[in-house]
Design an enzyme around this catalytic site. Structure first.
Site, PDB file in Angstrom:
ATOM      1  N   SER A  93       0.859  -1.188   0.000  1.00 48.37           N
ATOM      2  CA  SER A  93       0.000   0.000   0.000  1.00 48.37           C
ATOM      3  C   SER A  93       0.890   1.230   0.000  1.00 48.37           C
ATOM      4  O   SER A  93       2.013   1.181   0.515  1.00 48.37           O
ATOM      5  CB  SER A  93      -0.870   0.023   1.255  1.00 48.37           C
ATOM      6  OG  SER A  93      -1.488   1.298   1.394  1.00 48.37           O
ATOM      7  N   TYR A 124      -1.328  -1.234  10.382  1.00 46.01           N
ATOM      8  CA  TYR A 124      -1.519  -1.640   8.982  1.00 46.01           C
ATOM      9  C   TYR A 124      -0.344  -1.140   8.137  1.00 46.01           C
ATOM     10  O   TYR A 124       0.240  -1.902   7.351  1.00 46.01           O
ATOM     11  CB  TYR A 124      -2.842  -1.060   8.464  1.00 46.01           C
ATOM     12  CG  TYR A 124      -3.123  -1.289   6.991  1.00 46.01           C
ATOM     13  CD1 TYR A 124      -3.609  -2.507   6.541  1.00 46.01           C
ATOM     14  CD2 TYR A 124      -2.902  -0.274   6.055  1.00 46.01           C
ATOM     15  CE1 TYR A 124      -3.882  -2.716   5.193  1.00 46.01           C
ATOM     16  CE2 TYR A 124      -3.173  -0.466   4.709  1.00 46.01           C
ATOM     17  CZ  TYR A 124      -3.664  -1.693   4.273  1.00 46.01           C
ATOM     18  OH  TYR A 124      -3.925  -1.895   2.930  1.00 46.01           O
TER      19      TYR A 124
HETATM   20  N1  NAD Z   1      -8.913  -0.803  -0.786  1.00 48.12           N
HETATM   21  C1  NAD Z   1      -7.811  -0.062  -0.760  1.00 48.12           C
HETATM   22  O1  NAD Z   1      -7.888   1.171  -0.831  1.00 48.12           O
HETATM   23  C2  NAD Z   1      -6.439  -0.678  -0.671  1.00 48.12           C
HETATM   24  C3  NAD Z   1      -5.340   0.175  -0.815  1.00 48.12           C
HETATM   25  C4  NAD Z   1      -4.057  -0.351  -0.747  1.00 48.12           C
HETATM   26  C5  NAD Z   1      -3.872  -1.710  -0.555  1.00 48.12           C
HETATM   27  N2  NAD Z   1      -4.974  -2.515  -0.396  1.00 48.12           N
HETATM   28  C6  NAD Z   1      -4.704  -3.946  -0.193  1.00 48.12           C
HETATM   29  O2  NAD Z   1      -5.370  -4.667  -1.197  1.00 48.12           O
HETATM   30  C7  NAD Z   1      -5.716  -5.966  -0.697  1.00 48.12           C
HETATM   31  C8  NAD Z   1      -7.205  -6.208  -0.905  1.00 48.12           C
HETATM   32  O3  NAD Z   1      -7.932  -5.220  -0.185  1.00 48.12           O
HETATM   33  P1  NAD Z   1      -9.474  -4.860  -0.465  1.00 48.12           P
HETATM   34  O4  NAD Z   1      -9.583  -3.404  -0.332  1.00 48.12           O
HETATM   35  O5  NAD Z   1      -9.961  -5.530  -1.688  1.00 48.12           O
HETATM   36  O6  NAD Z   1     -10.140  -5.459   0.860  1.00 48.12           O
HETATM   37  P2  NAD Z   1     -11.226  -6.596   1.025  1.00 48.12           P
HETATM   38  O7  NAD Z   1     -11.485  -6.660   2.495  1.00 48.12           O
HETATM   39  O8  NAD Z   1     -12.386  -6.377   0.134  1.00 48.12           O
HETATM   40  O9  NAD Z   1     -10.456  -7.903   0.544  1.00 48.12           O
HETATM   41  C9  NAD Z   1      -9.501  -8.562   1.359  1.00 48.12           C
HETATM   42  C10 NAD Z   1      -9.734 -10.059   1.232  1.00 48.12           C
HETATM   43  O10 NAD Z   1      -8.762 -10.747   2.025  1.00 48.12           O
HETATM   44  C11 NAD Z   1      -9.420 -11.849   2.620  1.00 48.12           C
HETATM   45  N3  NAD Z   1      -8.749 -12.304   3.837  1.00 48.12           N
HETATM   46  C12 NAD Z   1      -8.717 -11.684   5.035  1.00 48.12           C
HETATM   47  N4  NAD Z   1      -8.078 -12.451   5.939  1.00 48.12           N
HETATM   48  C13 NAD Z   1      -7.708 -13.585   5.294  1.00 48.12           C
HETATM   49  C14 NAD Z   1      -7.034 -14.767   5.696  1.00 48.12           C
HETATM   50  N5  NAD Z   1      -6.633 -14.961   6.960  1.00 48.12           N
HETATM   51  N6  NAD Z   1      -6.829 -15.737   4.769  1.00 48.12           N
HETATM   52  C15 NAD Z   1      -7.264 -15.570   3.495  1.00 48.12           C
HETATM   53  N7  NAD Z   1      -7.900 -14.470   3.055  1.00 48.12           N
HETATM   54  C16 NAD Z   1      -8.130 -13.492   3.953  1.00 48.12           C
HETATM   55  C17 NAD Z   1     -10.809 -11.323   2.948  1.00 48.12           C
HETATM   56  O11 NAD Z   1     -11.733 -12.374   3.158  1.00 48.12           O
HETATM   57  C18 NAD Z   1     -11.124 -10.452   1.760  1.00 48.12           C
HETATM   58  O12 NAD Z   1     -11.856 -11.129   0.750  1.00 48.12           O
HETATM   59  C19 NAD Z   1      -5.291  -5.977   0.769  1.00 48.12           C
HETATM   60  O13 NAD Z   1      -4.004  -6.551   0.901  1.00 48.12           O
HETATM   61  C20 NAD Z   1      -5.228  -4.507   1.111  1.00 48.12           C
HETATM   62  O14 NAD Z   1      -4.374  -4.250   2.204  1.00 48.12           O
HETATM   63  C21 NAD Z   1      -6.248  -2.030  -0.446  1.00 48.12           C
END
Ligand code: NAD
Length: 264
Positions: free
Chosen positions: A151, A164
């Protein structure tokens, strides 16, 4: 496995990709992008296979190409990698270490249980999946590719998500160690660092936390929330032969969010 339908610009037709966090807001779009590029995809997430059927079908995937896995469990990660080898008829070419969780509390008073759980998923889970995938590639001298999701806040403190940010900085560091140790064996390891995406965890906070929303609205120089497609493009690039000379790199795709202090 059915034949790849098209090759697209990425050179990923027929490649085999595991996408972790594939039911999440961004993960769904990454999985669909691999499929569009002609890759074979194994989706994995926490949800039980029976409970995931509807979502997997709705996303246009065969439910047999979904495997439930808690990435914090060594046994489940091993079973996931067995399942991928079985489903693909061989090892995956690409593993997207994409699952993650966030928690929002001021750094003073951050609940230690929430801290530990966040580190378990983001750091231990990423480590377990990447190392098990790499162990199998090394055993047969296969040139696999790891793509982690970190991120923009890996380098920039953003209020209330200190652990985080620290977990993503640690994942970036791990990614570079995988790159350093495994490059001589033909395995690449890179990361995508998204900004504030209009789906998934940021969207949930945007919709429920007015203070976050007003901060986030001022934080993006390009002036709009990030699309998950822009994250998927970066992931596909790092998974593809177009980035064949890249390893140990973080591709920052954040609309400029990391360029200036966002609270001014
Ligand atoms: N949304 C944003 O703005 C953003 C920005 C930067 C980085 N990210 C990163 O992108 C990735 C996806 O984020 P998102 O926004 O789609 O969130 P999200 O919560 O929609 O998706 C995250 C997924 O990870 C799964 N997960 C959680 N714990 C788990 C475990 N123990 N084992 C297996 N799966 C597990 C969840 O069930 C979920 O489907 C993450 O790594 C997040 O940190 C998101």
């Amino acid at each position: 496995m059915e034949a790849a339908s098209n090759s697209g610009p990425w050179g990923l037709a027929g490649r085999r990709a595991v996408v972790a966090g594939a039911l999440g807001g961004i993960g769904q779009v990454i999985a669909a992008a691999f499929r569009e590029a002609g890759a074979h995809v194994l989706l994995t997430d926490l949800t039980d296979a029976s409970a995931a059927v509807e979502a997997v079908n709705a996303a246009g995937f065969d439910p047999r190409m979904y495997a439930a896995c808690d990435l914090t469990s060594e046994d489940e990660v091993r079973a996931l990698c067995d399942r991928a080898a079985e489903a693909f008829g061989g090892l995956p070419d690409i593993v997207c270490v994409h699952a993650g969780v966030v928690g929002s509390h001021p750094v003073v008073g951050y609940p230690i249980e929430a801290f530990d759980e966040l580190m378990r998923v983001n750091l231990r889970g990423s480590f377990l999946l990447a190392s098990e995938a790499a162990r199998r590639w090394l055993a047969v001298e296969a040139p696999g590719t790891l793509v982690f999701t970190t991120s923009w806040v890996q380098d920039v403190p953003w209020p209330d998500i200190g652990p985080y940010s620290a977990s993503k900085a640690a994942v970036r560091s791990l990614m570079r160690t995988f790159a350093r140790e495994l490059a001589p064996r033909g395995i690449r390891s890179n990361a995508v660092a998204p900004g504030i995406v209009g789906v998934g965890m940021a969207r949930r906070q945007w919709d429920t936390d007015p203070a976050y929303r007003s901060r986030a609205q001022r934080a993006i120089p390009l002036g709009r929330l990030q699309t998950p497609e822009s994250v998927a493009d970066a992931v596909l690039f790092l998974a593809s032969p177009l980035s064949a000379y890249m390893t140990g790199a973080t591709l920052l795709v954040d609309g400029g969010a990391s360029l200036y202090p966002m609270d001014e």
